[in-house]
Write a protein that holds these residues in place. Structure first.
Motif, PDB file in Angstrom:
ATOM      1  N   PHE A 116       0.811  -1.217   0.000  1.00 42.75           N
ATOM      2  CA  PHE A 116       0.000   0.000   0.000  1.00 42.75           C
ATOM      3  C   PHE A 116       0.847   1.270   0.000  1.00 42.75           C
ATOM      4  N   SER A 117       2.155   1.125   0.193  1.00 48.44           N
ATOM      5  CA  SER A 117       3.010   2.304   0.384  1.00 48.44           C
ATOM      6  C   SER A 117       3.069   3.229  -0.832  1.00 48.44           C
ATOM      7  N   GLY A 118       2.708   2.750  -1.999  1.00 49.89           N
ATOM      8  CA  GLY A 118       2.705   3.613  -3.177  1.00 49.89           C
ATOM      9  C   GLY A 118       1.684   4.730  -3.083  1.00 49.89           C
ATOM     10  N   LYS A 119       0.551   4.444  -2.510  1.00 53.21           N
ATOM     11  CA  LYS A 119      -0.526   5.443  -2.431  1.00 53.21           C
ATOM     12  C   LYS A 119      -0.788   5.911  -0.999  1.00 53.21           C
ATOM     13  N   PHE A 120      -0.581   5.030  -0.019  1.00 52.15           N
ATOM     14  CA  PHE A 120      -0.878   5.353   1.374  1.00 52.15           C
ATOM     15  C   PHE A 120       0.387   5.247   2.216  1.00 52.15           C
ATOM     16  N   HIS A 121       0.530   6.177   3.149  1.00 52.93           N
ATOM     17  CA  HIS A 121       1.676   6.177   4.046  1.00 52.93           C
ATOM     18  C   HIS A 121       1.178   5.825   5.442  1.00 52.93           C
ATOM     19  N   LEU A 122       1.503   4.622   5.906  1.00 54.25           N
ATOM     20  CA  LEU A 122       1.092   4.173   7.238  1.00 54.25           C
ATOM     21  C   LEU A 122       2.325   3.964   8.101  1.00 54.25           C
ATOM     22  N   GLU A 123       2.351   4.630   9.247  1.00 59.92           N
ATOM     23  CA  GLU A 123       3.433   4.464  10.210  1.00 59.92           C
ATOM     24  C   GLU A 123       2.911   3.600  11.348  1.00 59.92           C
ATOM     25  N   VAL A 124       3.801   2.800  11.919  1.00 59.82           N
ATOM     26  CA  VAL A 124       3.400   1.892  12.995  1.00 59.82           C
ATOM     27  C   VAL A 124       4.225   2.187  14.241  1.00 59.82           C
ATOM     28  N   PHE A 125       3.533   2.378  15.348  1.00 62.10           N
ATOM     29  CA  PHE A 125       4.173   2.550  16.649  1.00 62.10           C
ATOM     30  C   PHE A 125       3.557   1.547  17.609  1.00 62.10           C
ATOM     31  N   GLN A 126       4.388   0.989  18.474  1.00 61.95           N
ATOM     32  CA  GLN A 126       3.847   0.140  19.527  1.00 61.95           C
ATOM     33  C   GLN A 126       3.420   1.021  20.697  1.00 61.95           C
ATOM     34  N   GLU A 127       2.397   0.579  21.414  1.00 60.73           N
ATOM     35  CA  GLU A 127       1.869   1.363  22.535  1.00 60.73           C
ATOM     36  C   GLU A 127       2.973   1.755  23.511  1.00 60.73           C
ATOM     37  N   ALA A 128       3.864   0.835  23.812  1.00 56.47           N
ATOM     38  CA  ALA A 128       4.928   1.096  24.786  1.00 56.47           C
ATOM     39  C   ALA A 128       5.834   2.254  24.349  1.00 56.47           C
ATOM     40  N   GLU A 129       5.975   2.453  23.043  1.00 52.85           N
ATOM     41  CA  GLU A 129       6.822   3.536  22.530  1.00 52.85           C
ATOM     42  C   GLU A 129       6.190   4.910  22.739  1.00 52.85           C
ATOM     43  N   LEU A 130       4.887   4.934  22.964  1.00 56.19           N
ATOM     44  CA  LEU A 130       4.177   6.210  23.044  1.00 56.19           C
ATOM     45  C   LEU A 130       3.708   6.555  24.453  1.00 56.19           C
ATOM     46  N   LEU A 131       4.104   5.780  25.432  1.00 54.66           N
ATOM     47  CA  LEU A 131       3.708   6.090  26.807  1.00 54.66           C
ATOM     48  C   LEU A 131       4.344   7.387  27.287  1.00 54.66           C
ATOM     49  N   VAL A 132       5.516   7.693  26.752  1.00 56.69           N
ATOM     50  CA  VAL A 132       6.245   8.911  27.120  1.00 56.69           C
ATOM     51  C   VAL A 132       6.647   9.622  25.844  1.00 56.69           C
ATOM     52  N   ASN A 133       6.529  10.932  25.824  1.00 62.78           N
ATOM     53  CA  ASN A 133       6.983  11.718  24.676  1.00 62.78           C
ATOM     54  C   ASN A 133       8.491  11.896  24.806  1.00 62.78           C
ATOM     55  N   ILE A 134       9.231  11.217  23.953  1.00 65.69           N
ATOM     56  CA  ILE A 134      10.691  11.217  24.043  1.00 65.69           C
ATOM     57  C   ILE A 134      11.270  12.623  23.890  1.00 65.69           C
ATOM     58  N   LYS A 135      10.569  13.501  23.180  1.00 67.15           N
ATOM     59  CA  LYS A 135      11.067  14.873  23.001  1.00 67.15           C
ATOM     60  C   LYS A 135      11.143  15.643  24.314  1.00 67.15           C
ATOM     61  N   GLU A 136      10.394  15.204  25.301  1.00 63.26           N
ATOM     62  CA  GLU A 136      10.391  15.904  26.590  1.00 63.26           C
ATOM     63  C   GLU A 136      11.476  15.399  27.536  1.00 63.26           C
ATOM     64  N   HIS A 137      12.239  14.388  27.112  1.00 58.62           N
ATOM     65  CA  HIS A 137      13.300  13.849  27.962  1.00 58.62           C
ATOM     66  C   HIS A 137      14.447  14.848  28.037  1.00 58.62           C
ATOM     67  N   VAL A 138      15.051  14.991  29.211  1.00 60.90           N
ATOM     68  CA  VAL A 138      16.106  15.987  29.422  1.00 60.90           C
ATOM     69  C   VAL A 138      17.346  15.725  28.573  1.00 60.90           C
ATOM     70  N   LEU A 139      17.587  14.489  28.175  1.00 60.62           N
ATOM     71  CA  LEU A 139      18.774  14.173  27.392  1.00 60.62           C
ATOM     72  C   LEU A 139      18.579  14.306  25.883  1.00 60.62           C
ATOM     73  N   VAL A 140      17.370  14.609  25.455  1.00 59.74           N
ATOM     74  CA  VAL A 140      17.120  14.796  24.026  1.00 59.74           C
ATOM     75  C   VAL A 140      17.329  16.269  23.689  1.00 59.74           C
ATOM     76  N   PRO A 141      18.318  16.557  22.832  1.00 61.04           N
ATOM     77  CA  PRO A 141      18.580  17.968  22.497  1.00 61.04           C
ATOM     78  C   PRO A 141      17.444  18.549  21.661  1.00 61.04           C
ATOM     79  N   GLU A 142      17.310  19.860  21.721  1.00 59.68           N
ATOM     80  CA  GLU A 142      16.309  20.520  20.892  1.00 59.68           C
ATOM     81  C   GLU A 142      16.768  20.456  19.442  1.00 59.68           C
ATOM     82  N   HIS A 143      15.867  20.097  18.562  1.00 54.98           N
ATOM     83  CA  HIS A 143      16.188  19.989  17.145  1.00 54.98           C
ATOM     84  C   HIS A 143      15.825  21.291  16.445  1.00 54.98           C
TER      85      HIS A 143
END
Length: 177
Positions: A116-143
């Protein structure tokens, strides 16, 4: 898992997904991101159904660009579920989606995503990956997005080619486009 733990998990995942969509420039109200757990319970109840958690948002500067966020009920998502979501996307004219799954996709489901990737773009995340917003972690630099001149300087400084940019992202925490 206790009902309260499950509800808390869905609350945290939904908040992280809304923050991610906002970061990607989709129209997400601050009131949605800052929803309290009590407001979440009022809206979705003590035992939220995953189909009620589905999100559909529009891109800020391009109303025709939309994205769905699906929360499949099945622990192990297969081809049938992927096809169901793609059919819904097709019928509503939406070409991007995020699947928030409990476990990794089946091999056949991964293959169907490729088909389906030719016409539709589907991203997959596991629930455990989204329990915390990694961008808010103190060790993640601002991009930050670099200007073409800054990009050229950075590539020269580290003697990198553009094909090696991912490596420089890890080293510097800068986003190069």
């Amino acid at each position: 898992m206790a009902l309260d733990e499950q509800t808390n998990k869905f609350f945290r995942i939904r908040r992280t997904v809304l923050q991610m969509l906002s970061d990607r420039d989709y129209l997400v109200g601050d009131f949605e991101i800052n929803t309290t757990k009590e407001q979440f319970l009022d809206k979705f109840g003590e035992d939220p159904k995953k189909e009620d958690l589905v999100i559909n948002k529009t891109k800020r500067n391009s109303p025709s660009e939309q994205i769905f966020v699906f929360f499949p009920e099945e622990a192990k998502v297969g081809v049938k579920t992927i096809k169901t979501y793609v059919e819904r996307m097709k019928s509503e004219g939406v070409f991007r989606a995020i699947l928030v799954v409990q476990q990794a996709l089946t091999p056949f489901a991964k293959q169907s995503l490729q088909e389906f990737s030719g016409k539709f773009h589907l991203e997959v995340f596991q629930e455990a990956e989204l329990l915390v917003n990694i961008k808010e972690h103190v060790l993640v630099p601002e991009h930050q997005i670099l200007t073409p001149e800054e990009k050229k300087t950075l590539l020269e400084r580290y003697t990198l080619k553009e094909t090696q940019v991912c490596f420089s992202l890890v080293l510097t925490g800068l986003l190069i486009l």
